[in-house]
Every structure is written in structure tokens, then in C-alpha cells.
Design a protein around this motif. Structure first.
Motif, PDB file in Angstrom:
ATOM      1  N   SER A 113      28.617  48.749  38.242  1.00 14.11           N
ATOM      2  CA  SER A 113      27.479  47.863  38.450  1.00 14.11           C
ATOM      3  C   SER A 113      26.157  48.613  38.349  1.00 14.11           C
ATOM      4  N   SER A 114      25.352  48.233  37.361  1.00 18.51           N
ATOM      5  CA  SER A 114      24.031  48.861  37.227  1.00 18.51           C
ATOM      6  C   SER A 114      23.165  48.525  38.434  1.00 18.51           C
TER       7      SER A 114
ATOM      8  N   MET B  32      21.011  47.317  28.508  1.00 20.65           N
ATOM      9  CA  MET B  32      22.466  47.460  28.567  1.00 20.65           C
ATOM     10  C   MET B  32      22.975  47.931  27.214  1.00 20.65           C
TER      11      MET B  32
ATOM     12  N   PRO C  88      23.837  40.251  33.480  1.00 19.95           N
ATOM     13  CA  PRO C  88      23.428  40.842  34.757  1.00 19.95           C
ATOM     14  C   PRO C  88      24.168  42.152  35.019  1.00 19.95           C
ATOM     15  N   GLY C  89      23.532  43.065  35.745  1.00 22.48           N
ATOM     16  CA  GLY C  89      24.162  44.371  35.986  1.00 22.48           C
ATOM     17  C   GLY C  89      25.198  44.347  37.086  1.00 22.48           C
TER      18      GLY C  89
ATOM     19  N   PRO D 252      29.660  43.919  38.010  1.00 22.73           N
ATOM     20  CA  PRO D 252      30.947  44.191  37.367  1.00 22.73           C
ATOM     21  C   PRO D 252      31.470  43.000  36.560  1.00 22.73           C
ATOM     22  N   GLY D 253      31.965  43.314  35.369  1.00 22.29           N
ATOM     23  CA  GLY D 253      32.646  42.302  34.560  1.00 22.29           C
ATOM     24  C   GLY D 253      31.749  41.257  33.917  1.00 22.29           C
TER      25      GLY D 253
ATOM     26  N   GLY E  66      29.767  41.582  31.366  1.00 21.18           N
ATOM     27  CA  GLY E  66      29.682  41.726  29.916  1.00 21.18           C
ATOM     28  C   GLY E  66      30.657  40.827  29.183  1.00 21.18           C
TER      29      GLY E  66
ATOM     30  N   ARG F 189      31.034  51.605  30.148  1.00 21.15           N
ATOM     31  CA  ARG F 189      29.776  51.094  29.578  1.00 21.15           C
ATOM     32  C   ARG F 189      28.661  51.085  30.616  1.00 21.15           C
TER      33      ARG F 189
HETATM   34  N1  ASP Z   1      29.026  46.143  34.583  1.00 22.67           N
HETATM   35  C1  ASP Z   1      27.932  46.261  33.657  1.00 22.67           C
HETATM   36  C2  ASP Z   1      26.706  46.739  34.380  1.00 22.67           C
HETATM   37  O1  ASP Z   1      26.518  46.496  35.539  1.00 22.67           O
HETATM   38  C3  ASP Z   1      27.673  44.987  32.946  1.00 22.67           C
HETATM   39  C4  ASP Z   1      28.864  44.680  32.072  1.00 22.67           C
HETATM   40  O2  ASP Z   1      28.927  45.199  30.965  1.00 22.67           O
HETATM   41  O3  ASP Z   1      29.775  43.983  32.515  1.00 22.67           O
HETATM   42  O4  ASP Z   1      25.896  47.416  33.828  1.00 22.67           O
END
Ligand code: ASP
Length: 472
Positions: free
Chosen positions: A323-324, A358, A400-401, A403-404, A406, A438
Motif C-alpha cells: 500500500s502506497s 503509480m 488508489p494506493g 492493496p489490490g 490495481g 509494483r
Molecule cells: N497496491 C498498490 C499501491 O498501493 C496499488 C495497486 O497496484 O494495487 O501502490
């Protein structure tokens, strides 16, 4: 110096990570259904879902596990404790993410002094984000075109995975209907109520609110704006102190987050789509180890080793949390304290980047689209691939930054070139691990942008200056 005796934090986190991977792999390999039955559990899923204290209760779910004994109870206790520690860490970082965006961005913008500077620094930042994202997607697509991992998936394997992940795909595709239209997204930039935006963690809206507040503060007399800026500034510092405290838990928490991620994913799925994973990870590695370092060297005068050493705690946190946003407090703290970027540039670039930059996610969306197209024997023309670059760049900004996220936005990229969304089934099993990779690239891009922008503004300390300042 004390630092020389004690192991540096990033090494402790690396050890936690390596142990987490090792334990995850060992459990995945050696913990079989037979192991469960030998400790009296014949329905592991319902057994693990029960809370501690209900081990021997004879509820419907646990009837199948009535024989489960002490060892099984201990296993479940350890698993639950592990999850608790990992999630506590993750939550603590998320707890900080919204306040730090508000406070640091308000101070960041207000301390830029005038709107002309804001426009200049904002322009450089966005240019860096868009350029590196487009390069990142182009690299991913080139490798995917050359290696053609999608051509290696047999129709049988595809059918098997489609059946296995059907409901998950439906969930992802269903969630895209929640993705607002382009026009709605434009409207949504302005929160009707900034407090609601804060309460519901609408990061883009929080960014707009903080930038508006910061900009407005530059337009009123300093005697009035001063105390407000000082208030947000002190809050930011207090939050960074909290981050430092939370990061002490990082080595253990990283272990607790990574080990179950590997167990849940299972390594078998990796062998089925291994080439696709390799393509994506190599692409991400090129961006991390070649593209960013070149940009940093040329435009920021920062060497490879210095940058990676400074940012490693943030990179490792991004890897384990996926998570960013959750990593943002650590990204800001490392960028200022370890890399030597000025507070106002870091406070401006990092929160913006955690929300809209991203490069890793956009590359993933591009690679996955071409991979799925190859699997269905749909050859994408150069024109279609250009559309993929464009939509993936925009989808990356809109992701959004968390999890999951993307994979939900991936559906939009697939639809833009008419590739069937069911193909996601084949890559869902490995999404967790690729999300970890990523996210590292995503936050590395934010820090690289901060360093480059700071350098061009004369607000980047040298390595020696950082060392002297930190020793004080
Ligand atoms: N998890 C990634 C992020 O927080 C976003 C994603 O690619 O799902 O940067």
C-alpha cells in the motif's frame, strides 16, 4: 557511535522479510492436508475461521473438527497472533496516512510562499510522474511483446483457472461499475465536505483540500497565517515521531505480513504463470534499477547506493504492506531524514505521488493486458498498444494506493482494447505477490521525483550534509 554497534533498521527489516519468505515457503511446501488431519483437523478453513476459545466448542462449523487437539489450537493461536501483529502495524501506518497528507501538504504548499512557485514545482513533479509512468509501461509492453508469456498458457490451464477464480473475477469486474466516469472523477476532485473526505480517506480530495488551504494561507497576512502553519508543522513533526516509533516494530511486522501472503498465494500457481511473473518483475526491476537511477543521477545528482540506502525502509514497508498510502508516512520520513530532501518539497511531492504516481501499477496493467490478449490469441496492433499506454497511465493515476486496487482498474484497460476481462482469472492467484513488487516501484518513483525536484530547486542536501545533520 551507537549506530555502529546496533544493526541498522533496514537490515533488520531485510532479515524479517527473508525469514517471512522462508517460513512462508516452508509452510507452503510441507504443510499438507495430511498434516492437518494428523493434528485432528479435517476442515482447516472452518477451523482457522473460529476464534480462540471456541476451539473445542461444538458449533456447526467446528463439528468437523471436534477431534482437534492442543497442537491444532496452538497452531491457530500462532496464526492469529501473527495476523494481529501484521495488521496492527498496517493499521498504525494507515492511521497516520490521512493526517500526514493533510498536515504535511498544507505546510508544504503554504511554505512554497507563492502560487508561482507552486505552479513551477507542481509542473515539474507531474512531468516527472507522467514521463516515468509512460516509460515504465513502454518497457513492460516491449518485454511482453518479445517474450510473449501469454502464448505459453494452454487453453486447458486457462479454463481450469477461469473456473477456479470465477467468483473473484466477477467481484473485480463488478467493482469497476463503482469506478466513476471521467466527468464524475473531475467533479469528485472537490470534496463537498472536506471533513467527510478526511473521514472516508478520499486521498485525492484530501490533497485538493490541503493544497487549497495551503495556497490560501499564502494569500493572507503572515501574522495571521503563521500560527496556522506552525500548528500544522508541529503536527507533522509529531506524526513523524509516531512513524519512527511504529517503524521499530517493522522487522517483526514485515515477517508477519509476508509469511501468510506466501502461504495464501501458494507457490503452485506461480509455476503456471511463472513467465508472466518473470516478465513483469524484470520490467519493474529495469525501472527500479535503471530508469530511476539514471534520472536521479542526471537530474538529481544522487548516486544509486545513496538513494537505495536512504529509501530502503520505505521500499521494504511498501513490499510488505502493498500500500502506497500506508507507506506514505515512512516515505516522507526517509525522504527528508535519510535522503536530505527539504521538508517542503517532500511534503508536497510524496503525498501527491502516493495518490497519483503509480508507475509500477501502470506497467502491471499494461503487461497484464497484453498477456491476456496473447492468451486469447488477440494480437494487439501498435495503435492498440498505444491506447494501452494511454489508458494504463490514466488508470495508474486513478488507482488508489491501497492493496489490490490495481486489478480493479485493470478491467478498464482491458475494456479499452476489447480484451476479455475473464482472462484476469489466470493472473489473480499471483496478484498479491505482484502487488507487493509494483507498490515498491510506485513509492520509489515518489521519492525519486522528490529528490529530482528538490535538486532543481536547490533544496537537496549532500550525503555529507545529511550525515552531519543527523549526527547533531
Ligand atoms: N497496491 C498498490 C499501491 O498501493 C496499488 C495497486 O497496484 O494495487 O501502490
Amino acid at each position: 557511535m551507537a549506530d555502529q554497534k546496533k544493526l541498522a533498521l533496514h537490515w533488520k527489516i531485510v532479515i524479517g522479510l527473508a525469514l517471512g519468505v522462508a517460513v512462508g515457503v516452508l509452510i507452503d511446501r510441507f504443510w499438507t492436508p495430511g498434516t492437518w488431519s494428523s493434528i485432528g483437523v479435517n476442515d482447516p478453513r472452518s477451523f482457522m475461521a473460529k476464534r480462540a476459545g471456541e476451539v473445542f466448542a461444538s458449533g456447526v462449523a467446528s463439528e468437523a473438527n471436534a477431534d482437534a487437539g492442543f497442537v491444532a489450537g496452538a497452531v491457530r493461536f500462532i496464526a492469529n497472533a501473527n495476523t494481529l501483529i501484521g495488521q496492527l502495524f498496517f493499521r498504525s501506518l494507515r492511521f497516520i496516512a490521512v493526517p500526514i497528507v493533510l498536515c504535511s501538504l498544507t505546510v508544504g504548499v503554504a511554505s512554497l510562499g507563492d502560487l508561482k512557485r507552486l505552479g513551477r514545482i507542481g509542473g515539474k513533479t507531474i512531468a516527472f510522474f507522467v514521463l516515468t509512468t509512460a516509460i515504465s509501461i513502454a518497457i513492460g509492453l516491449t518485454i511482453t511483446d518479445v517474450v510473449a508469456p501469454g502464448k505459453q498458457i494452454s487453453p486447458e490451464a486457462r479454463a481450469e483457472m477461469t473456473a477456479q477464480y470465477k467468483s473473484n473475477v466477477e467481484a473485480s469486474v463488478g467493482r469497476t461499475s463503482e469506478v466513476p466516469s471521467f466527468w464524475q472523477q473531475g467533479l469528485d476532485l472537490v470534496p463537498p465536505n472536506p471533513f467527510q473526505a478526511l473521514a472516508t480517506a478520499q486521498m485525492l480530495q484530501v490533497i485538493v483540500a490541503a493544497m487549497a488551504l495551503g495556497a490560501a494561507l499564502t494569500m493572507i497576512p503572515q501574522a495571521k497565517s503563521g500560527p496556522v502553519i506552525a500548528f500544522f508543522d508541529a503536527l507533522t513533526e509529531a506524526i513523524v515521531m509516531l512513524v519512527n516509533a511504529i517503524m521499530r516494530l517493522a522487522p517483526i511486522a514485515v515477517f508477519c505480513l509476508v509469511a501468510p501472503a506466501i502461504v495464501i498465494m501458494g507457490l503452485d500457481v506461480l509455476s503456471a504463470v511463472g513467465v508472466y511473473c518473470l516478465v513483469l518483475v524484470s520490467g519493474l526491476a529495469i525501472v527500479m534499477l535503471v530508469v530511476y537511477p539514471i534520472m536521479l543521477r542526471i537530474f538529481g545528482g544522487v548516486g544509486f547506493a545513496r538513494f537505495f540506502k536512504a529509501m530502503s525502509p520505505a521500499m521494504l514497508t511498501a513490499f510488505s504492506s502493498s500500500s502506497s498510502n500506508a507507506t506514505l508516512p515512512v516515505t516522507i520520513s526517509c525522504t527528508i531524514k535519510r535522503l536530505g530532501v527539504s521538508e517542503r518539497i517532500a511534503s508536497f511531492v510524496c503525498p501527491l505521488g502516493a495518490t497519483i504516481n503509480m508507475a509500477g501499477t501502470a506497467m502491471y496493467q499494461g503487461v497484464a493486458t497484453v498477456f491476456i490478449a496473447q492468451m486469447y490469441e488477440l494480437d494487439l496492433t501498435i495503435g492498440q498498444q498505444a491506447i494501452v499506454v494511454l489508458t494504463a497511465t490514466l488508470a495508474g493515476i486513478g488507482t488508489p494506493g491501497i492493496p489490490g486496487a490495481g486489478v480493479v482498474m485493470l478491467v478498464i484497460v482491458l475494456e479499452s482494447v476489447g480484451v476479455p476481462a475473464e482472462g484476469i482469472a489466470v493472473i489473480l492467484g499471483v496478484d498479491r505477490i505482484l502487488d507487493m513488487c509494483r507498490t515498491v516501484v510506485n513509492i520509489t518513483g515518489d521519492a525519486a521525483a522528490a529528490a529530482v525536484v528538490a535538486k532543481t530547486e536547490g533544496e537537496l542536501l549532500t550525503e555529507a550534509e545529511v550525515a552531519t545533520r543527523n549526527a547533531e
